[in-house]
Design a protein around this motif. Structure first.
Motif, PDB file in Angstrom:
ATOM      1  N   ASP A  53       0.830  -1.202   0.000  1.00  0.00           N
ATOM      2  CA  ASP A  53       0.000   0.000   0.000  1.00  0.00           C
ATOM      3  C   ASP A  53       0.868   1.258   0.000  1.00  0.00           C
ATOM      4  OD1 ASP A  53      -2.294  -1.596   0.134  1.00  0.00           O
ATOM      5  OD2 ASP A  53      -2.387  -1.497   2.313  1.00  0.00           O
ATOM      6  N   SER A  54       1.929   1.225   0.787  1.00  0.00           N
ATOM      7  CA  SER A  54       2.796   2.396   0.932  1.00  0.00           C
ATOM      8  C   SER A  54       3.379   2.861  -0.394  1.00  0.00           C
ATOM      9  CB  SER A  54       3.925   2.097   1.914  1.00  0.00           C
ATOM     10  OG  SER A  54       4.594   0.891   1.572  1.00  0.00           O
ATOM     11  N   ALA A  55       3.619   1.932  -1.313  1.00  0.00           N
ATOM     12  CA  ALA A  55       4.216   2.294  -2.600  1.00  0.00           C
ATOM     13  C   ALA A  55       3.300   3.201  -3.415  1.00  0.00           C
ATOM     14  CB  ALA A  55       4.544   1.030  -3.396  1.00  0.00           C
ATOM     15  N   TYR A  56       1.983   3.047  -3.233  1.00  0.00           N
ATOM     16  CA  TYR A  56       1.029   3.888  -3.960  1.00  0.00           C
ATOM     17  C   TYR A  56       0.812   5.231  -3.274  1.00  0.00           C
ATOM     18  CZ  TYR A  56       0.054  -0.319  -6.642  1.00  0.00           C
ATOM     19  OH  TYR A  56       0.179  -1.421  -7.441  1.00  0.00           O
ATOM     20  N   TRP A  57       1.319   5.372  -2.054  1.00  0.00           N
ATOM     21  CA  TRP A  57       1.172   6.624  -1.314  1.00  0.00           C
ATOM     22  C   TRP A  57       2.501   7.357  -1.163  1.00  0.00           C
ATOM     23  CZ3 TRP A  57      -1.308   3.378   3.149  1.00  0.00           C
ATOM     24  CH2 TRP A  57      -2.538   2.851   2.718  1.00  0.00           C
ATOM     25  N   GLU A  58       3.518   6.945  -1.902  1.00  0.00           N
ATOM     26  CA  GLU A  58       4.852   7.523  -1.739  1.00  0.00           C
ATOM     27  C   GLU A  58       4.810   9.038  -1.926  1.00  0.00           C
ATOM     28  OE1 GLU A  58       9.467   6.685  -3.089  1.00  0.00           O
ATOM     29  OE2 GLU A  58       7.833   5.761  -4.215  1.00  0.00           O
ATOM     30  N   GLY A  59       5.413   9.751  -0.979  1.00  0.00           N
ATOM     31  CA  GLY A  59       5.472  11.199  -1.049  1.00  0.00           C
ATOM     32  C   GLY A  59       4.272  11.916  -0.462  1.00  0.00           C
TER      33      GLY A  59
END
Length: 248
Positions: A109-115
């Motif tokens: 999930d974190s990869a799609y929320w990076e930044g």
């Protein structure tokens, strides 16, 4: 409202070590679960051209869902994992129709929320089973212990058969270690935003619907310029990092 069955010290330690936990207890009482399911059915009926797995952030449009997302039944469990200062990050009805429900490719999930936030180490998803979620109808699965990074290398996949257009590169994970999250209706699982997880397509005659409720510790700051039009709520405790909560 029913009393929360709180997590034990052993359950919290298991979650921290493995990045997930199966909470095989009823989260809500039967009346609450029936009402939440009816809200979902309304959203499904009104979805228009969207696919059944594309009902993202429904609480933006329907504030009835906030009574579930910010209930003690949910937040008492979440607090045991990320602490007392809790922000509501997002929610999503993910419904896999019989025979046609798309696969959820391996992802973090974190990869799609990076930044979009300043840190990702205290974000938890509570995945509530509105239907029985079983291996045969494409239940979620995780690779235990893969929550140390949250930013793997990705490759493209066919979007028509997958919920997302990318997946973690196959040669970087071992699918034989996957744990399947089999849940009865009304039970839930919990997973760290950084853990590698996914789901097979639903090839069974049984629908599989879940409601994901995602929360973050307010020690992380949600960056306004990277979240234009996105709404977050302070669910419990206080705002530590200064995020743009709409109810503060």
């Amino acid at each position: 409202m029913m009393g929360t069955v709180k997590l034990s010290a052993d359950e919290v330690e298991f979650y921290k070590k493995n990045g997930y936990l199966l909470y095989n207890k009823q989260v809500f009482n039967p009346e609450q679960l029936q009402e939440l399911t009816q809200i979902f059915e309304e959203h499904l009926e009104q979805k228009g051209s969207k696919l059944s797995d594309e009902l993202d952030v429904p609480h933006f449009r329907d504030e009835r869902l906030l009574s579930y997302l910010m209930s003690d039944e949910v937040l008492d469990v979440v607090e045991a994992l990320i602490g007392p200062n809790i922000g509501l990050w997002s929610s999503h009805f993910i419904c896999k129709d019989p025979f046609t429900g798309r696969a959820t490719p391996w992802h973090e999930d974190s990869a799609y929320w990076e930044g979009r936030l300043t840190s990702y180490d205290k974000i938890v998803t509570l995945w509530l089973a509105l239907d029985r979620s079983w291996r045969e109808n494409g239940c979620m699965r995780v690779i235990p212990g893969t929550h140390s990074s949250g930013f793997s290398e990705y490759e493209e996949v066919d979007a028509s058969g997958n919920l997302f257009p990318t997946q973690i590169k196959k040669d970087s994970l071992d699918e034989t270690k996957a744990v399947y999250f089999e849940l009865e209706q009304g039970e839930c699982s919990l997973h760290d935003s950084r853990i590698i997880h996914g789901a097979t397509p639903n090839t069974s005659p049984y629908r599989r619907c879940g409601y994901t409720m995602r929360f973050f510790s307010t020690e992380a700051r949600v960056i306004p310029e990277r979240n234009e039009g996105f709404k977050i709520w302070l669910a419990r405790g206080r705002d530590i990092a200064g995020s743009p909560f709409i109810n503060v």
